[in-house]
Design a protein around this motif. Structure first.
Motif, PDB file in Angstrom:
ATOM      1  N   ILE A 203      -9.693 -42.489  44.442  1.00 46.54           N
ATOM      2  CA  ILE A 203      -8.278 -43.177  45.017  1.00 46.54           C
ATOM      3  C   ILE A 203      -8.531 -44.727  45.054  1.00 46.54           C
ATOM      4  O   ILE A 203      -9.675 -45.301  45.291  1.00 46.54           O
ATOM      5  N   THR A 222      -4.919 -48.202  55.581  1.00 47.36           N
ATOM      6  CA  THR A 222      -5.453 -46.962  54.992  1.00 47.36           C
ATOM      7  C   THR A 222      -6.216 -45.946  56.041  1.00 47.36           C
ATOM      8  O   THR A 222      -7.036 -46.440  56.576  1.00 47.36           O
ATOM      9  N   ILE A 224      -8.434 -42.497  56.232  1.00 51.78           N
ATOM     10  CA  ILE A 224      -9.017 -41.329  55.454  1.00 51.78           C
ATOM     11  C   ILE A 224      -9.992 -40.520  56.092  1.00 51.78           C
ATOM     12  O   ILE A 224     -10.945 -40.896  56.810  1.00 51.78           O
ATOM     13  N   HIS A 234     -13.321 -44.231  46.697  1.00 50.77           N
ATOM     14  CA  HIS A 234     -12.310 -45.053  47.188  1.00 50.77           C
ATOM     15  C   HIS A 234     -12.604 -46.528  46.803  1.00 50.77           C
ATOM     16  O   HIS A 234     -13.582 -47.138  46.966  1.00 50.77           O
ATOM     17  N   ARG A 236     -10.781 -50.407  46.893  1.00 45.10           N
ATOM     18  CA  ARG A 236      -9.464 -51.205  47.436  1.00 45.10           C
ATOM     19  C   ARG A 236      -9.663 -52.714  46.788  1.00 45.10           C
ATOM     20  O   ARG A 236     -10.603 -53.400  47.229  1.00 45.10           O
ATOM     21  N   GLY A 262     -17.343 -46.327  48.526  1.00 41.57           N
ATOM     22  CA  GLY A 262     -16.445 -47.451  48.318  1.00 41.57           C
ATOM     23  C   GLY A 262     -16.713 -48.466  47.370  1.00 41.57           C
ATOM     24  O   GLY A 262     -17.803 -48.887  47.549  1.00 41.57           O
TER      25      GLY A 262
END
Lengths: 444, 249
Positions: A203, A222, A224, A234, A236, A262
């Motif tokens: 994502i 968000t 998760i 993920h 961002r 992440g």
């Protein structure tokens, strides 16, 4: 005008929202909204003495004390970065000022739905997870902007990946702000990702401003849930215009033996504060989080990360690097909390900062709280300037001072970015950052 | 090519070079030997212009130009090259990017267009072969995780790409095994074209078996205490430096 004017105004905005009439999820959403409004109303407005806002002033929020909801534009506003984004091999979903842009977006993959469109099973997922992942934070550490996001909740996206299923392409959320300087507006954004046991997904959340846009406040939240043995990547990105503000958070619950990777990058702005809250809920989960922040001019960027190890055998590796110049300020607070049952935990946190001006400021604070006796835990934070020997080495090869600075600054963060699995996103970021550093080091 | 006249230099207020004079003509190879702490590395750093290495008096002319009027990068572009004793690791900056930036800076200085990425890649691959470095090293961070020998070969590769007029090799032999030493020496010898000059700074005579100097100078206490032909290196190897200590005083 005082700070609490914003709070008052925010509550009024929440109260003025139309009641939810979503097909199945109305009751869930309405209840969450009411709870959020109530919690937000009860919260003290944070000041300098508030531990979690010690280095980040909320004074500038008064600029939004009479702001209205952003009104979405019909057409996708001109945005330089879109050409690169469109080349990404991903399912792309475009949002302009919070509103879904159907024409620009790809078709929603199976399992991706709007809260307002939730069917019975999606509604059940919302009921289980929406708001509850973010609510897992100690009451004393709760961020009132999370409550506010609940209070302002009108719609959002649910990504639900079924047991042992995988999203065949990365899911790329492009959040465009088209708000111009003349109007102060607010956008509330919400995402819930639920990976069932053995599921996998990639994502990307990318926040950016249209070419002629500059201001506006975004509250982006968000949540998760990563199920047993599931795998998530993920990303961002916060590349909004520097005159805008964003207070956002990412909450991740890690279940048994899952793997979460992440990456996050933020450029500073008027006020930019991102919280990462990661909870090891099941044993044996593996977490890595890499982060980069960049602040210049008079920007502010603030990352607060917390990793809760509640169960044994979890691993966490967190690396954040920042470059801060001019009169900008960066705040990094990295907390690792190892509960007494979390034996055999392996946790590492490293934060390095590069200061490129004498007037820049970095406040970095690693926080370790360990109640288990059989763990391995390491943390470190440094603040330094460009390495003199490296500068000399580059210059001794004929490279001028400005370019040498650019190359070293870029290299400092490129090291952290290189692990990104999305080649096109990496290229996009590398090009963006090169341009930024060239701008900062004009050739003599 | 390089004329050093009565050079006195200090680091952080401490005088290290106490009046060095040296005249290097095109095509010559000068070896500078001497015990630890004699000022050998300081000389290289003063010539390239490292911050903190301050020339207090004396003069250095490089092709007739006052070297101290030029910035570090200008000296490099004018054709001065220092192969570092300890090459610097720069993670996050690829070797390829670094080499291209250096070559382009030189080309620009000499009024030539920058090389295309394709042409540069070709050139870099060929050059890496000449120093027995796998082309995979081009993609890695500058010197990142390179062994001692790989770092030194990377220095020689840079020298080949930048085609300097005067190369200073600062203890390039230190930490090298005999194979790596030969690769480095072959690289240097291949660049001896009768015009390019070399200053080979070394502690041991070993390197000079491979890179045969025209002149050997002994530096001790910040001064050149003895100069001679290549035989002087052998004499030093046999006798050590202590017999020259008297000449320092």
């Amino acid at each position: 005008m005082t700070q609490s004017d914003f709070k008052q105004h925010a509550l009024e905005l929440a109260q003025a929202l139309e009641p939810h009439d979503a097909l199945q999820a109305a009751a869930v959403l309405q209840a969450l909204r009411e709870r959020g409004a109530e919690e937000f109303a009860r919260s003290d407005w944070p000041g300098r003495k508030s531990e979690h806002w010690k280095y980040t002033s909320l004074l500038s929020m008064q600029d939004y004390a009479s702001a209205s909801w952003a009104t979405p534009k019909a057409a996708l506003p001109p945005t330089a970065a879109l050409a690169d984004i469109e080349q990404t091999d991903a399912t792309k979903l475009f949002f302009v000022d919070g509103a879904f842009h159907v024409e620009a977006s790809d078709e929603l993959p199976a399992g991706v739905t709007f809260f307002s469109q939730a069917d019975e099973s999606a509604s059940a997922v919302l009921k289980n997870y929406l708001g509850s992942i973010a609510a897992g934070v100690d009451a004393s550490r709760r961020n009132l902007f999370t409550s506010l996001n609940n209070a302002w909740l009108s719609d959002g996206v649910l990504v639900h990946v079924a047991k042992d299923a995988a999203l065949d392409k990365p899911l790329y959320f492009v959040h465009l702000s088209s708000v111009s300087q003349t109007s102060q507006t607010i956008t509330n954004q919400r995402l819930l990702v639920v990976l069932e046991q053995g599921a996998s997904a990639q994502i990307i959340e990318h926040f950016l401003s249209a070419d002629d846009a500059s201001s506006g406040f975004v509250n982006g939240l968000t949540e998760i849930q990563v199920g047993q043995n599931a795998r998530l990547h993920h990303t961002r990105l916060h590349l909004e215009h520097e005159a805008s503000s964003h207070i956002g958070a990412v909450h991740i619950n890690l279940q048994r033996d899952c793997v979460v990777e992440g990456f996050t990058l933020a450029e500073g702005g008027k006020l930019k504060r991102i919280d990462y809250q990661m909870n090891h809920c099941g044993p044996g989960a593996q977490l890595t989080l890499n982060g980069v922040y960049l602040a210049r001019h008079q920007q502010l960027v603030d990352y607060h990360t917390t990793i809760e190890h509640r169960v044994p055998h979890g691993t966490s590796q967190e690396v954040f690097r920042g470059i801060v110049g001019d009169k900008a300020k960066a705040v990094f607070n990295g907390r690792i909390h190892i509960h007494k049952d979390a034996q055999k935990t392996l946790a590492e946190l490293n934060n390095r900062n590069l200061l490129t001006s004498n007037s820049a400021e970095v406040d970095t604070k690693p926080e370790l709280e360990i109640y288990a006796d059989d763990v391995r835990c390491a943390h470190g934070a440094t603040i330094s300037q460009l390495d003199e020997t490296s500068m000399y080495y580059l210059q001794s090869r004929g490279i001028d001072t400005a370019q040498a600075r650019m190359m070293l600054s870029y290299g400092f963060i490129n090291e952290v970015m290189e692990a990104l699995p999305h080649e096109t996103v990496l290229r996009l970021l590398q090009a963006h950052l090169r341009a930024r550093f060239i701008e900062e080091s004009p050739v003599e | 090519m390089l004329q050093i006249k009565e050079l006195v230099a200090e680091i952080e207020g401490k005088q290290i070079l106490n009046g060095i004079s040296l005249n290097i003509k095109p095509g010559e190879v000068h070896a500078i030997m001497g015990p630890n702490g004699s000022g050998k590395s300081t000389l290289g750093n003063v010539l390239t212009g490292r911050e903190g290495y301050v020339a207090k008096s004396g003069e250095v002319l490089f092709n007739g130009k006052n070297l101290f009027d030029l910035d570090i990068e200008e000296r490099a572009r004018e054709g001065l090259f220092l192969a570092f004793q300890y090459p610097v690791e720069i993670p996050g900056v690829s070797n390829m990017e670094f080499l291209k930036a250096a070559v382009d800076a030189h080309r620009k200085h000499h009024g030539q267009p920058e090389l295309s990425s394709f042409d540069f890649m070709k050139l870099a691959r060929e050059t890496s072969k000449n120093v027995s470095l796998d082309a995979a090293f081009l993609k890695r961070g500058v010197n990142e995780g390179f062994s001692g020998g790989e770092k030194k070969r990377n220095e020689i590769m840079q020298m080949m790409l930048l085609e300097p007029q005067l190369c200073i090799l600062d203890e390039t032999d230190s930490g090298l095994d005999i194979d790596a030493l030969q690769v480095v020496a072959n690289g240097v010898n291949a660049m001896r074209d009768g015009k390019r000059s070399f200053i080979v700074v070394t502690h041991y005579q070993r390197l000079l078996d491979y890179i045969v100097p025209d002149y050997v100078h002994v530096l001790a206490g910040g001064k050149i205490v003895k100069s001679g032909g290549k035989e002087l290196a052998l004499e030093l190897e046999a006798k050590g430096y202590s017999w020259l200590e008297g000449e320092v005083a």
